[in-house]
Design a protein around this motif. Structure first.
Motif, PDB file in Angstrom:
ATOM      1  N   ALA A 189       2.449   0.431   0.218  1.00 16.34           N
ATOM      2  CA  ALA A 189       0.881   0.948   0.352  1.00 16.34           C
ATOM      3  C   ALA A 189      -0.478  -0.148  -0.039  1.00 16.34           C
ATOM      4  CB  ALA A 189       1.087   1.345  -1.545  1.00 16.34           C
ATOM      5  N   THR A 190      -0.017  -1.071  -0.059  1.00 23.54           N
ATOM      6  CA  THR A 190      -0.770  -2.700  -0.055  1.00 23.54           C
ATOM      7  C   THR A 190      -1.576  -2.218   0.928  1.00 23.54           C
ATOM      8  OG1 THR A 190       1.245  -3.987  -1.120  1.00 23.54           O
ATOM      9  CG2 THR A 190      -1.285  -4.758   0.322  1.00 23.54           C
ATOM     10  N   TRP A 191      -1.183  -1.809   2.770  1.00 23.80           N
ATOM     11  CA  TRP A 191      -2.956  -2.427   3.809  1.00 23.80           C
ATOM     12  C   TRP A 191      -3.448  -0.642   3.471  1.00 23.80           C
ATOM     13  CZ3 TRP A 191      -5.718  -3.037   6.510  1.00 23.80           C
ATOM     14  CH2 TRP A 191      -6.292  -2.189   7.927  1.00 23.80           C
ATOM     15  N   PHE A 192      -2.562   0.093   2.761  1.00 27.95           N
ATOM     16  CA  PHE A 192      -3.617   1.551   2.490  1.00 27.95           C
ATOM     17  C   PHE A 192      -5.192   1.337   1.563  1.00 27.95           C
ATOM     18  CE2 PHE A 192       0.060   3.061   4.794  1.00 27.95           C
ATOM     19  CZ  PHE A 192      -0.610   3.417   5.844  1.00 27.95           C
ATOM     20  N   LYS A 219      -2.426  -5.545   6.383  1.00 25.90           N
ATOM     21  CA  LYS A 219      -1.328  -5.177   7.740  1.00 25.90           C
ATOM     22  C   LYS A 219      -0.560  -5.614   7.997  1.00 25.90           C
ATOM     23  CE  LYS A 219      -2.831  -1.625  11.287  1.00 25.90           C
ATOM     24  NZ  LYS A 219      -1.955  -1.957  11.828  1.00 25.90           N
ATOM     25  N   LEU A 220      -0.346  -6.792   8.673  1.00 23.16           N
ATOM     26  CA  LEU A 220       0.707  -7.404   8.772  1.00 23.16           C
ATOM     27  C   LEU A 220       1.362  -7.421   8.097  1.00 23.16           C
ATOM     28  CD1 LEU A 220       2.803  -9.185  10.768  1.00 23.16           C
ATOM     29  CD2 LEU A 220       1.747 -11.366   8.673  1.00 23.16           C
ATOM     30  N   CYS A 221       1.720  -7.215   6.813  1.00 24.20           N
ATOM     31  CA  CYS A 221       2.857  -6.413   5.497  1.00 24.20           C
ATOM     32  C   CYS A 221       3.709  -5.182   6.335  1.00 24.20           C
ATOM     33  CB  CYS A 221       2.061  -6.070   4.833  1.00 24.20           C
ATOM     34  SG  CYS A 221       3.181  -5.909   3.216  1.00 24.20           S
ATOM     35  N   LEU A 267      -6.037   4.420  -4.805  1.00 26.02           N
ATOM     36  CA  LEU A 267      -5.406   5.150  -4.710  1.00 26.02           C
ATOM     37  C   LEU A 267      -4.002   5.585  -6.031  1.00 26.02           C
ATOM     38  CD1 LEU A 267      -6.195   8.076  -6.705  1.00 26.02           C
ATOM     39  CD2 LEU A 267      -5.632   9.305  -4.041  1.00 26.02           C
ATOM     40  N   ALA A 268      -3.020   5.105  -4.671  1.00 26.04           N
ATOM     41  CA  ALA A 268      -1.354   4.795  -4.551  1.00 26.04           C
ATOM     42  C   ALA A 268      -1.301   4.152  -6.345  1.00 26.04           C
ATOM     43  CB  ALA A 268      -0.855   3.375  -3.390  1.00 26.04           C
ATOM     44  N   HIS A 269      -1.992   2.914  -6.948  1.00 29.15           N
ATOM     45  CA  HIS A 269      -1.265   2.206  -7.572  1.00 29.15           C
ATOM     46  C   HIS A 269      -1.609   2.975  -8.968  1.00 29.15           C
ATOM     47  CE1 HIS A 269       0.407  -0.566  -5.533  1.00 29.15           C
ATOM     48  NE2 HIS A 269       1.437  -1.239  -6.634  1.00 29.15           N
TER      49      HIS A 269
END
Length: 379
Positions: A189-192, A219-221, A267-269
């Protein structure tokens, strides 16, 4: 002629802020180097170790052998399992019985969250030694506080980051695969979320605008997760450390930690926090709930089906949930879905970092649509 010292004083736009732990050490057998690292940081004398069960069984004997020769006395206290106000207060009271020079959190995400809270209460530096790569919390300067029953109660934010994050990948390789895969969900979820935060010009978790560096790390993640996730799962199945596992552990712990805190949440978190309100979801891991939150975010943002299908396919391939049923929630329970949606949009929640207005009704629709797509994909 003097120099100006008032640049930016009259501007109300937040500054860009990037934050990180002081030092990151990772690799097979890294536990044996903890004493060297603590000495490098100038720490000595009694150190309070807040340790989960795996840490007490596998790491404590190494601490007892290797730390006293460098002047560190490990005092190991068992972590009771929940990062709650009650557990924090218990450990702070325990620490009051003697002076400590630092606090070390050893275990999963909740153990490290608790160690950060205890260190903050005692005004001591904190060191984190995860036994899992299940969340991106070890890098951060915040703790998620839960009720004793497992619902999200709130957050604590700190002025200081961990002095050191030390990850022994031999220990991670022996941990249950489900824990590693949950870390994929949290890190995926980090990048998005960082992308959405940047689009909306929202603030990151440390109160500034995201830097280009933080967004690039997020993004690299994602790129590493998509490339190496299945191979890392195979490594854990074999209890082996491999280059793919090393890259994934770095992505789950370091890249995701830097990316979420300095890149921003969306939103994801927030959906994860809503899901945690439902008692039936408490058996699910943090990253498993975040994964469903990510599906909801992508649907709500109206992202291209090619991107949504890529994420669904990836989650299916590594074992992350794609439906409500898989996170313990009945898809026909309208009351539960409404409760999740309303919790997702409370004032101050990260859902408001989306580049559009987020309402409970829209979140409920996105949850149902994401669940339907997930079920269709399985079938």
């Amino acid at each position: 002629m003097g120099y100006r010292t008032d640049f930016g004083r009259d501007h109300h736009r937040p500054l860009a802020v990037f934050a990180s732990p002081g030092r990151y050490v990772q690799g097979p057998g890294a536990t044996w180097e903890l004493g060297t690292e603590l000495k490098r940081l100038g720490l000595s004398g009694p150190v309070l170790f807040i340790a989960g069960g795996t840490a007490r069984r596998t790491l404590a004997p190494i601490w007892q052998d290797t730390l006293p020769p460098v002047g560190v006395t490990p005092v190991v206290e068992a972590f009771a399992g929940e990062c709650s106000e009650q557990e924090i207060n218990r450990l702070v009271a325990r620490a009051a019985t003697q002076p400590f020079s630092a606090v070390v959190g050893a275990g999963g995400g909740k153990a490290s969250d608790t160690a950060r809270a205890v260190a903050d209460e005692l005004d001591l530096p904190v060191v984190i030694t995860p036994t899992l790569a299940s969340t991106d919390s070890p890098c951060s300067a915040l703790s998620v506080i839960y009720t004793n029953g497992g619902a999200v109660e709130g957050f604590r934010f700190y002025n200081r980051h961990p002095l050191l994050l030390l990850v022994d990948t031999e220990v991670v390789a022996r941990a249950p695969k489900r824990q590693l895969v949950a870390g994929f969900g949290d890190a995926l979820a980090t990048w998005f979320e960082a992308r959405s935060c940047r689009q909306s010009h929202g603030c990151n978790v440390v109160g500034g605008y995201p830097t280009t560096t933080a967004t690039a790390l997020a993004k690299l993640c994602c790129d590493i997760l998509l490339a190496d996730g299945p191979a890392a799962c195979s490594a854990v199945d074999a209890h082996a450390t491999t280059p793919a596992l090393e890259r994934i552990v770095e992505a789950n712990n370091l890249l995701s930690g830097l990316g979420f805190e300095s890149g921003g949440l969306a939103l994801a978190h927030a959906v994860h926090n809503g899901i945690s309100e439902i008692p039936a979801s408490h058996a699910m891991l943090h990253g498993e709930k975040v994964a469903f939150g990510l599906h909801t975010q992508l649907v709500m943002e109206g992202q291209p089906q090619s991107e949504i299908q890529e994420i669904y396919s990836y989650c299916r391939s590594v074992g992350l949930p794609t439906t409500l049923q898989q996170i313990g929630i009945n898809p026909d329970d309208d009351e539960a879905i409404q409760r999740i949606a309303e919790r997702t949009v409370i004032p101050g929640e990260s859902s408001h970092n989306e580049p559009f207005e987020v309402t409970a009704a829209a979140v409920a629709d996105a949850i149902r649509a994401a669940d339907q797509q997930g079920r269709a994909y399985i079938n």
